[in-house]
Every structure is written in structure tokens, then in C-alpha cells.
Write a protein that holds these residues in place. Structure first.
Motif, mmCIF file in Angstrom:
data_model
loop_
_atom_site.group_PDB
_atom_site.id
_atom_site.type_symbol
_atom_site.label_atom_id
_atom_site.label_comp_id
_atom_site.label_asym_id
_atom_site.label_seq_id
_atom_site.Cartn_x
_atom_site.Cartn_y
_atom_site.Cartn_z
ATOM 1 N N ALA A 80 6.710 -3.684 2.380
ATOM 2 C CA ALA A 80 7.330 -3.482 1.069
ATOM 3 C C ALA A 80 6.857 -4.457 -0.011
ATOM 4 C CB ALA A 80 8.846 -3.569 1.207
ATOM 5 N N GLU A 81 6.256 -5.566 0.381
ATOM 6 C CA GLU A 81 5.881 -6.587 -0.605
ATOM 7 C C GLU A 81 4.897 -6.039 -1.630
ATOM 8 O OE1 GLU A 81 4.485 -10.205 1.110
ATOM 9 O OE2 GLU A 81 4.030 -11.123 -0.823
ATOM 10 N N GLY A 82 5.235 -6.241 -2.932
ATOM 11 C CA GLY A 82 4.374 -5.768 -4.002
ATOM 12 C C GLY A 82 4.684 -4.360 -4.468
ATOM 13 N N TYR A 83 5.726 -3.767 -3.891
ATOM 14 C CA TYR A 83 6.149 -2.421 -4.260
ATOM 15 C C TYR A 83 7.620 -2.433 -4.664
ATOM 16 C CZ TYR A 83 1.991 -0.987 -1.609
ATOM 17 O OH TYR A 83 0.713 -0.828 -1.132
ATOM 18 N N SER A 84 8.018 -1.446 -5.477
ATOM 19 C CA SER A 84 9.431 -1.245 -5.778
ATOM 20 C C SER A 84 9.698 0.240 -5.909
ATOM 21 C CB SER A 84 9.840 -1.974 -7.063
ATOM 22 O OG SER A 84 9.183 -1.413 -8.184
ATOM 23 N N VAL A 85 10.957 0.642 -5.651
ATOM 24 C CA VAL A 85 11.344 2.049 -5.722
ATOM 25 C C VAL A 85 12.693 2.161 -6.415
ATOM 26 C CG1 VAL A 85 10.078 2.792 -3.656
ATOM 27 C CG2 VAL A 85 12.438 1.953 -3.458
ATOM 28 N N VAL A 104 3.774 0.442 -7.927
ATOM 29 C CA VAL A 104 2.867 -0.526 -7.326
ATOM 30 C C VAL A 104 2.703 -1.642 -8.352
ATOM 31 C CG1 VAL A 104 0.620 -0.883 -6.269
ATOM 32 C CG2 VAL A 104 1.716 1.373 -6.151
ATOM 33 N N THR A 105 3.173 -2.815 -8.030
ATOM 34 C CA THR A 105 3.156 -3.901 -9.004
ATOM 35 C C THR A 105 1.884 -4.731 -8.879
ATOM 36 O OG1 THR A 105 4.193 -5.621 -7.677
ATOM 37 C CG2 THR A 105 5.658 -3.998 -8.715
ATOM 38 N N PRO A 150 -4.009 -2.849 -3.414
ATOM 39 C CA PRO A 150 -3.308 -1.585 -3.613
ATOM 40 C C PRO A 150 -4.145 -0.330 -3.413
ATOM 41 C CG PRO A 150 -3.854 -2.549 -5.731
ATOM 42 C CD PRO A 150 -4.282 -3.542 -4.689
ATOM 43 N N THR A 151 -5.445 -0.448 -3.331
ATOM 44 C CA THR A 151 -6.286 0.742 -3.182
ATOM 45 C C THR A 151 -5.996 1.403 -1.838
ATOM 46 O OG1 THR A 151 -8.037 -0.104 -4.613
ATOM 47 C CG2 THR A 151 -8.651 1.568 -2.978
ATOM 48 N N ALA A 152 -5.489 2.639 -1.882
ATOM 49 C CA ALA A 152 -5.094 3.333 -0.657
ATOM 50 C C ALA A 152 -4.684 4.755 -1.007
ATOM 51 C CB ALA A 152 -3.920 2.622 0.034
ATOM 52 N N PHE A 153 -4.384 5.521 0.040
ATOM 53 C CA PHE A 153 -3.848 6.879 -0.079
ATOM 54 C C PHE A 153 -2.343 6.773 0.160
ATOM 55 C CE2 PHE A 153 -4.045 11.246 -0.465
ATOM 56 C CZ PHE A 153 -3.681 11.961 0.664
ATOM 57 N N TYR A 154 -1.534 7.215 -0.823
ATOM 58 C CA TYR A 154 -0.083 7.086 -0.732
ATOM 59 C C TYR A 154 0.548 8.461 -0.489
ATOM 60 C CZ TYR A 154 -0.592 2.342 -2.426
ATOM 61 O OH TYR A 154 -0.940 1.019 -2.541
ATOM 62 N N LEU A 155 1.404 8.512 0.511
ATOM 63 C CA LEU A 155 2.065 9.760 0.890
ATOM 64 C C LEU A 155 3.571 9.618 0.767
ATOM 65 C CD1 LEU A 155 -0.074 10.604 4.008
ATOM 66 C CD2 LEU A 155 0.252 12.144 2.076
#
Lengths: 115, 113
Positions: A61-66, A78-79, A85-90
Motif C-alpha cells: 500500500a505504500e505510496g498509494y491512496s484510495v 498513485v502518489t 510506479p510503472t506497472a499494469f494496474y488491475l
């Protein structure tokens, strides 16, 4: 048609910028999830939510918020604190658990690239 | 901790049968799922096991042994379109009413003519 929609499909971000990925579902599902997928590492859980106005941290979860202000929507931010952060998000959603099979339905994914 | 293991890659021939294994060590086991994922696309649901035994669905079957922490996905009459990653996922209860889906790294299956 019912389903789960992610947007955009491709997203480019400059280093140091925050960016928000959208996830909307009209399946009337209670549970929603965000995963990150990197080559050779499968799906890793970022955040998940079982009901409106409640969510829990996943494994990375670090570096993200929802937020989960509406049942239908579960946006992921994505902060700039996320170092890679480069990735495929599902995004996925699932009906409230019972003893029956309740599989997760996935969106088509957002490929985020930091430039 | 939670751990799910699958082979990284497998190769099989069109028309043949292939078995993809998955072993897991998790807490609060509450079901095992198999998903298929083509490159750059969303995973799609294939099968679900919560009790020991074999579940058959057309060309695909999945087996579960909870005492051994073991499952396999069996694909029969392989077709070229079956070339994809196959993901094993375990549903766990991390100490509350909330369920989590934990995924393995996936098995990349290549079907050859």
C-alpha cells in the motif's frame, strides 16, 4: 451490460506527479480491489474495500491512496511517494461473500508509465 | 505469511493434456480460484474449489486437496488459444470478516503446433 470499467487504458506520468486511476462497476458488488502486476511477479494486492467508506491496506500500500465514497467507484491515486510506479494496474470487484462461489471480476487494466 | 507457488513456465503440444500445479501455505483458507490471463488483458475466471475433489467444466478441470495445500488445473484437448498465463489464487480470512484474494505468480503456458 454489467461490468467493471477502468480508465484510462494507458497513462503516462511525469516523475513527482500524483495520478488517479478510475475504476467503476455496475454489478452491485460490495467488495472492490486494486492489484499491481509486474512481469514475473503475478498480482499483488494494493488496497481493498468491503463496504462504502471503509478500506484496508493490502501487501504493497505504500505510496498509494484510495477512497470508497460510492459503492460503484474505487479510485486509486498513485502518489509521488511511490518509488517505482510503472506497472499494469488491475481493479476487481466481487459480490458479498456467502458460502457460494463468488469469483472476482476484473477490469481491463491501466498501464501506467512514468516518464 | 502467505505463500503460493506455481511453475513459472510450461510448454505443451496442441491436442494434448497439461496439468498446472499450485501449492499454498496460507492462513484461514476459504477457497481456491484459477484464472486465465492473456498478455495485456484482464484475468478471466476459470474455476473454483472450496472442498476436496475434482471440479470439471468442459475442457478444464481443477482439483483441490486442503490437507496437502495443493491444487491443479487440468487442460484437455489443448488449443493454440489456450496459450496464456494461468493464475492460482487463494481466498483467505486475515483475522476478521474481510476476505482477501492472494495470487500466485502465474504459469505461462505455451501451446505448440
Amino acid at each position: 451490460d454489467g461490468g467493471i470499467t477502468q480508465s484510462p487504458k494507458y497513462l503516462f506520468r511525469k516523475e513527482g506527479q500524483n495520478v488517479t486511476l478510475s475504476c467503476e462497476q455496475n454489478l452491485n458488488h460490495d467488495a472492490m480491489y486494486w492489484y499491481r502486476q509486474d512481469p514475473g511477479q503475478g498480482l499483488r494486492l494494493i488496497y481493498y474495500s468491503q463496504i462504502v467508506n471503509d478500506f484496508q491496506k493490502g501487501d504493497i500500500a505504500e505510496g498509494y491512496s484510495v477512497s470508497r465514497e460510492k459503492k460503484e467507484s474505487f479510485p486509486l491515486t498513485v502518489t509521488s511517494a511511490q518509488k517505482n510506479p510503472t506497472a499494469f494496474y488491475l481493479c476487481a470487484s466481487r459480490a458479498r461473500d456467502t458460502l457460494m462461489n463468488t469469483e472476482a471480476f476484473f477490469g481491463q487494466g491501466t498501464r501506467l508509465t512514468v516518464v | 505469511g502467505q505463500n503460493i507457488d506455481q511453475p513459472t513456465e510450461m510448454t505443451a503440444t496442441e491436442g494434448a493434456i497439461v496439468q498446472i500445479n499450485c501449492t499454498y501455505q496460507t492462513s484461514g483458507f476459504n477457497g481456491l480460484f484459477w484464472y486465465q490471463q492473456h498478455a495485456g488483458e484482464a484475468p478471466t475466471f476459470l474455476s473454483y474449489n472450496v472442498l476436496d475433489g475434482l471440479e470439471e467444466k468442459g475442457r478444464f478441470s481443477s482439483f483441490l486437496s486442503r490437507s496437502k495445500g495443493y491444487s491443479y488445473l487440468l487442460l484437455k484437448e489443448l488449443q493454440m488459444k489456450d496459450s496464456a498465463s494461468y493464475l492460482c489464487a487463494v481466498r483467505v480470512l486475515p483475522g476478521g470478516a474481510t476476505n482477501k484474494l492472494i495470487f500466485g505468480t502465474g504459469t505461462l503456458l505455451a501451446v505448440q503446433p
